[in-house]
Design a protein around this motif. Sequence first.
Motif, PDB file in Angstrom:
ATOM      1  N   ASP A 298     -20.140 -14.987  12.906  1.00  0.00           N
ATOM      2  CA  ASP A 298     -20.917 -13.755  13.037  1.00  0.00           C
ATOM      3  C   ASP A 298     -22.393 -14.107  12.853  1.00  0.00           C
ATOM      4  OD1 ASP A 298     -22.087 -11.273  12.870  1.00  0.00           O
ATOM      5  OD2 ASP A 298     -20.518 -10.399  11.620  1.00  0.00           O
ATOM      6  N   PRO A 299     -22.992 -14.718  13.882  1.00  0.00           N
ATOM      7  CA  PRO A 299     -24.365 -15.209  13.718  1.00  0.00           C
ATOM      8  C   PRO A 299     -25.386 -14.098  13.493  1.00  0.00           C
ATOM      9  CG  PRO A 299     -23.621 -15.476  15.989  1.00  0.00           C
ATOM     10  CD  PRO A 299     -22.432 -15.057  15.195  1.00  0.00           C
ATOM     11  N   GLU A 300     -25.062 -12.887  13.916  1.00  0.00           N
ATOM     12  CA  GLU A 300     -26.041 -11.811  13.767  1.00  0.00           C
ATOM     13  C   GLU A 300     -26.175 -11.375  12.316  1.00  0.00           C
ATOM     14  OE1 GLU A 300     -28.159 -10.461  15.972  1.00  0.00           O
ATOM     15  OE2 GLU A 300     -27.482 -12.062  17.311  1.00  0.00           O
ATOM     16  N   ARG A 301     -25.043 -11.302  11.605  1.00  0.00           N
ATOM     17  CA  ARG A 301     -25.117 -10.736  10.256  1.00  0.00           C
ATOM     18  C   ARG A 301     -24.759 -11.713   9.146  1.00  0.00           C
ATOM     19  NH1 ARG A 301     -21.432  -5.895  10.296  1.00  0.00           N
ATOM     20  NH2 ARG A 301     -20.163  -7.474  11.312  1.00  0.00           N
ATOM     21  N   TYR A 302     -23.843 -12.649   9.421  1.00  0.00           N
ATOM     22  CA  TYR A 302     -23.412 -13.534   8.341  1.00  0.00           C
ATOM     23  C   TYR A 302     -23.558 -15.001   8.742  1.00  0.00           C
ATOM     24  CZ  TYR A 302     -21.678  -9.113   6.545  1.00  0.00           C
ATOM     25  OH  TYR A 302     -21.588  -7.822   6.110  1.00  0.00           O
ATOM     26  N   LYS A 303     -22.457 -15.697   8.907  1.00  0.00           N
ATOM     27  CA  LYS A 303     -22.507 -17.125   9.186  1.00  0.00           C
ATOM     28  C   LYS A 303     -22.092 -17.389  10.637  1.00  0.00           C
ATOM     29  CE  LYS A 303     -23.575 -17.693   4.968  1.00  0.00           C
ATOM     30  NZ  LYS A 303     -24.980 -18.007   4.659  1.00  0.00           N
ATOM     31  N   PRO A 304     -22.810 -18.263  11.322  1.00  0.00           N
ATOM     32  CA  PRO A 304     -22.492 -18.477  12.742  1.00  0.00           C
ATOM     33  C   PRO A 304     -21.266 -19.355  12.981  1.00  0.00           C
ATOM     34  CG  PRO A 304     -24.322 -19.871  12.076  1.00  0.00           C
ATOM     35  CD  PRO A 304     -23.996 -19.009  10.891  1.00  0.00           C
ATOM     36  N   TYR A 305     -20.887 -20.133  11.970  1.00  0.00           N
ATOM     37  CA  TYR A 305     -19.873 -21.160  12.201  1.00  0.00           C
ATOM     38  C   TYR A 305     -18.461 -20.658  11.872  1.00  0.00           C
ATOM     39  CZ  TYR A 305     -20.874 -21.449   7.214  1.00  0.00           C
ATOM     40  OH  TYR A 305     -21.086 -21.119   5.905  1.00  0.00           O
ATOM     41  N   CYS A 306     -17.478 -21.420  12.354  1.00  0.00           N
ATOM     42  CA  CYS A 306     -16.073 -21.174  12.040  1.00  0.00           C
ATOM     43  C   CYS A 306     -15.787 -21.845  10.697  1.00  0.00           C
ATOM     44  CB  CYS A 306     -15.199 -21.780  13.131  1.00  0.00           C
ATOM     45  SG  CYS A 306     -13.458 -21.951  12.703  1.00  0.00           S
ATOM     46  N   SER A 307     -15.133 -21.123   9.787  1.00  0.00           N
ATOM     47  CA  SER A 307     -14.864 -21.698   8.464  1.00  0.00           C
ATOM     48  C   SER A 307     -13.637 -22.600   8.443  1.00  0.00           C
ATOM     49  CB  SER A 307     -14.749 -20.602   7.408  1.00  0.00           C
ATOM     50  OG  SER A 307     -16.021 -20.033   7.175  1.00  0.00           O
ATOM     51  N   LYS A 308     -13.002 -22.722   9.570  1.00  0.00           N
ATOM     52  CA  LYS A 308     -12.023 -23.764   9.858  1.00  0.00           C
ATOM     53  C   LYS A 308     -10.696 -23.714   9.098  1.00  0.00           C
ATOM     54  CE  LYS A 308     -11.877 -28.614  11.031  1.00  0.00           C
ATOM     55  NZ  LYS A 308     -12.557 -29.890  11.018  1.00  0.00           N
ATOM     56  N   ILE A 309     -10.716 -23.398   7.809  1.00  0.00           N
ATOM     57  CA  ILE A 309      -9.469 -23.461   7.027  1.00  0.00           C
ATOM     58  C   ILE A 309      -8.726 -22.124   6.995  1.00  0.00           C
ATOM     59  CG2 ILE A 309     -10.214 -25.370   5.565  1.00  0.00           C
ATOM     60  CD1 ILE A 309     -10.965 -23.325   3.417  1.00  0.00           C
ATOM     61  N   CYS A 310      -9.397 -21.035   7.401  1.00  0.00           N
ATOM     62  CA  CYS A 310      -8.849 -19.691   7.154  1.00  0.00           C
ATOM     63  C   CYS A 310      -7.619 -19.378   7.993  1.00  0.00           C
ATOM     64  CB  CYS A 310      -9.913 -18.629   7.389  1.00  0.00           C
ATOM     65  SG  CYS A 310     -11.565 -19.147   6.957  1.00  0.00           S
ATOM     66  N   CYS A 311      -7.612 -19.803   9.283  1.00  0.00           N
ATOM     67  CA  CYS A 311      -6.449 -19.508  10.137  1.00  0.00           C
ATOM     68  C   CYS A 311      -5.187 -20.022   9.463  1.00  0.00           C
ATOM     69  CB  CYS A 311      -6.597 -20.180  11.498  1.00  0.00           C
ATOM     70  SG  CYS A 311      -7.753 -19.342  12.587  1.00  0.00           S
ATOM     71  N   MET A 312      -5.280 -21.241   8.965  1.00  0.00           N
ATOM     72  CA  MET A 312      -4.096 -21.863   8.378  1.00  0.00           C
ATOM     73  C   MET A 312      -3.757 -21.259   7.018  1.00  0.00           C
ATOM     74  SD  MET A 312      -2.653 -23.843  10.436  1.00  0.00           S
ATOM     75  CE  MET A 312      -1.535 -24.709   9.358  1.00  0.00           C
ATOM     76  N   TYR A 313      -4.770 -21.049   6.165  1.00  0.00           N
ATOM     77  CA  TYR A 313      -4.398 -20.554   4.828  1.00  0.00           C
ATOM     78  C   TYR A 313      -3.966 -19.096   4.872  1.00  0.00           C
ATOM     79  CZ  TYR A 313      -8.957 -18.420   3.236  1.00  0.00           C
ATOM     80  OH  TYR A 313     -10.069 -17.652   3.054  1.00  0.00           O
ATOM     81  N   THR A 314      -4.506 -18.315   5.842  1.00  0.00           N
ATOM     82  CA  THR A 314      -4.072 -16.922   5.954  1.00  0.00           C
ATOM     83  C   THR A 314      -2.618 -16.862   6.406  1.00  0.00           C
ATOM     84  OG1 THR A 314      -6.316 -16.206   6.425  1.00  0.00           O
ATOM     85  CG2 THR A 314      -4.566 -14.713   7.038  1.00  0.00           C
ATOM     86  N   THR A 315      -2.264 -17.693   7.375  1.00  0.00           N
ATOM     87  CA  THR A 315      -0.861 -17.755   7.808  1.00  0.00           C
ATOM     88  C   THR A 315       0.028 -18.159   6.631  1.00  0.00           C
ATOM     89  OG1 THR A 315      -1.351 -18.165  10.118  1.00  0.00           O
ATOM     90  CG2 THR A 315       0.719 -19.050   9.299  1.00  0.00           C
ATOM     91  N   LYS A 316      -0.450 -19.127   5.852  1.00  0.00           N
ATOM     92  CA  LYS A 316       0.295 -19.552   4.661  1.00  0.00           C
ATOM     93  C   LYS A 316       0.438 -18.388   3.678  1.00  0.00           C
ATOM     94  CE  LYS A 316      -1.757 -21.258   1.181  1.00  0.00           C
ATOM     95  NZ  LYS A 316      -2.643 -22.041   0.312  1.00  0.00           N
ATOM     96  N   HIS A 317      -0.659 -17.654   3.472  1.00  0.00           N
ATOM     97  CA  HIS A 317      -0.609 -16.496   2.554  1.00  0.00           C
ATOM     98  C   HIS A 317       0.443 -15.497   2.989  1.00  0.00           C
ATOM     99  CE1 HIS A 317      -4.996 -16.925   0.890  1.00  0.00           C
ATOM    100  NE2 HIS A 317      -4.150 -17.756   0.344  1.00  0.00           N
ATOM    101  N   ALA A 318       0.433 -15.158   4.297  1.00  0.00           N
ATOM    102  CA  ALA A 318       1.360 -14.148   4.812  1.00  0.00           C
ATOM    103  C   ALA A 318       2.795 -14.641   4.660  1.00  0.00           C
ATOM    104  CB  ALA A 318       1.039 -13.848   6.266  1.00  0.00           C
TER     105      ALA A 318
END
Lengths: 651, 147
Positions: A393-413
């Motif tokens: 979200d380069p306009e408001r927050y951070k432009p980059y992909c945080s990389k680990i979230c897709c995997m840890y969110t799937t793990k959380h679910a």
Amino acid sequence: MKRIGVFVCHCGINIAETVDVKRVAEEAMQMEGVTYAQDYIYMCSEPGQALVREKIKEENLDAIIIAACSPTLHESTFRAAAEEAGLNPWQCEIANIREQCSWVHTDREKATRKAINIVGTIVQKTRLNESLEPIPVSITKKALVIGGGIAGIQAALDIADSGYKVILVEKESSIGGHMAQLSETFPTLDCSQCILTPKMVAAGKHPNIELLTYSEIEEVSGYVGNFNVRIRRKAPFVDWSKCNGCGLCMEKCPAKVSSVFDRELTTHGAIYVPFPQAVPNKPVIVKDSCIYFKTGKCRLCEKVCEIGAINFEQEDQFIEEEVGAIITATGFETLPVADLAEYGAGDVPDVIDGLAFERLLSASGPTVGEVRRPSDGMVPKEIVFVQCAGSRDPERYKPYCSKICCMYTTKHALLYKHRVHDGQSYIFYIDIRTGGKGYEEFYHNAEEEEGIIYLRGKVAKIFRDGDKTVVWGTDTLTGRNIEIAADLVVLATAVIPKDSTAELVKKLRIHTGPNGFLSEAHPKLRPVESINSGFFIAGAAQGPRDIPETVAQASAAACKVISLFSRDHLEQDPAIAWVDEDLCGGCRICISVCPYDAREYDEEKGIVIVNEALCEGCGSCVAACACGATQQRNLSDSQIKSMVTASLRGE
Amino acid sequence: MSENMGLAPPKSPPILLTREVVNAGFKQQVNELSGQHMDACYQCGNCSSGCPLAQEMDILPNRIIRLVQLGQRDDIINSETIWICASCFQCTVRCPRGIDIQAVMDALRQIALDEGIDHFGPDQISPELAASVPQPGLVGVYRKLAT
């Protein structure tokens, strides 16, 4: 008169397509001092280098010029070839006719003339080049690792195992870092503590590792092989040499402090260890929260401590260490939920971040591994995970992909489903990124077998409605908006550098990129080194990364350190600044412009000398010197003047 | 001039997702009837991109599967797509997740038939139209009657 050979490279068609390389060689032959010139398709290839070596001998050359790519690529290649043929390496020069000519021009005639001009300029420099010898620099074979997370632990263990001493400095009272907070790790679902604690213990017990926890870097000076480091050992107000870790003090302490380790889901006393498996397992007193320090009364911990380990008089200590290399592995933080206004700005109690959810899942966490929401302890039956909370979200927050979230969110679910069988989880995502061994399979399994609903779209708003937390999002796959009245919402907040990184890099004089993460010397070919010699980087301090990648990088950084320590001494490039002592007036302007602290005032002589080990040969002081006392070896004023003259004559 | 002038545009009310909606049985019913696993679909869209009749459909095949995943029964059994599907098996042979989408379409038609929802039959085709309809289309129509 020097006999100079010029070797013009085609670089396949990289140069030859735009520059008439044969004409460059012919024109070079006409230049003063040039006794041999030749073109060749790939000069850096073995036959190309053999040609150079052969002609140095055959033509009895005193110096060579390779007209090819940038010196950052192949200067060392050709200097080695020159040395093999008996030339001093500093009698080999590169004329860059690729990056600075063929790649940036299209007009063949003009590009060819420019290439000839570049070669002519370098011929002038080469005529006056001196033969130089590298400057030997000694090495202290002891490493400093800053940060005791999994990156720092791994790097320290690898260096220590190879026989060198390591100082491992950690700001908190225990090593372990974020990995100690995690429940289970993707994609294998290993228990994080189970795989981490043996490494923590190994680091704590290793004869070659000196563990300095609750410590911070105060000051760093020196240069590669010879750094001086000043370390602050913060006062824990507990004599760690006496303390046996019985924990009675912590039980009795009446103060309440929010637990950082438990993401503020629990509290502990003012005297505490962050978690039971801490290494070292010694408590510290938080001065700001301690009732005695605030009111002058209490000292309950002192009363219950049978061995008299509590010491309210303790003060911070400073120690000085000499090290040869420094690895920075200071890790990451996550964007505070409070920064995300549309997701409740931290005011909705049942909106938590991923690390807090890790603590809820953890068997050693505040709920002993039962998923219970913070507001009322209810087991959530509808749970929403929101990815890219502040990332991409380069306009408001951070432009980059945080990389680990897709995997840890799937793990959380998935872990949620394992604990709450009749619960339903939803994951809002923009893209699912599963680059990693076994990652895509892990995601497919979660989607197919665990009934997790993936919704492709960003969440617009999260707000509280009664005891529900309402999520407004969209599903671009159906083209319909989605509304879920959830019991708990978990945000995959953006990975950001630690606050303290900015201050630390100033002390170390290393660099960070636009997002505050540590910069590597080259994104592909030098990924674990800082551009400044002797500094190495590892882990999420360099950018978002998961555990396997962090460990690989930490071992790589350790390897670089071990390779450095395996030498008897270092060799410093001698093409650096030197001072004509008769000319120097001691004005010290050079000290103010030097970015490497390499210029020092000599009180006795009244002049400013060059610290040859620190000087990187940038030329700033040479340009600033008003009386011409500072000169750069093989880039003297007379060389530069003749180069400028040759360059102007060319057009 | 359109006779719809002045009317509000079609509305897209939000889907209110709950575990009851997701698990109400519609998805399970489709899974059982088709022998397929709806949650295996990762929405690559290959079924839609290769479908020879996609241009005639009101809801593309991948979106039909998506709506099943989210339990949106009414949208599906009232859609034209399930009747336009010619059962040509193109989607089935191409699906990277191995879902027999044609079988899913069969299942959806069966659910619609059980609901008494009218559908298109071969007796409604005029001889002139039948002459111009591609053969797989006609085969598909008979197949639909057989489900």
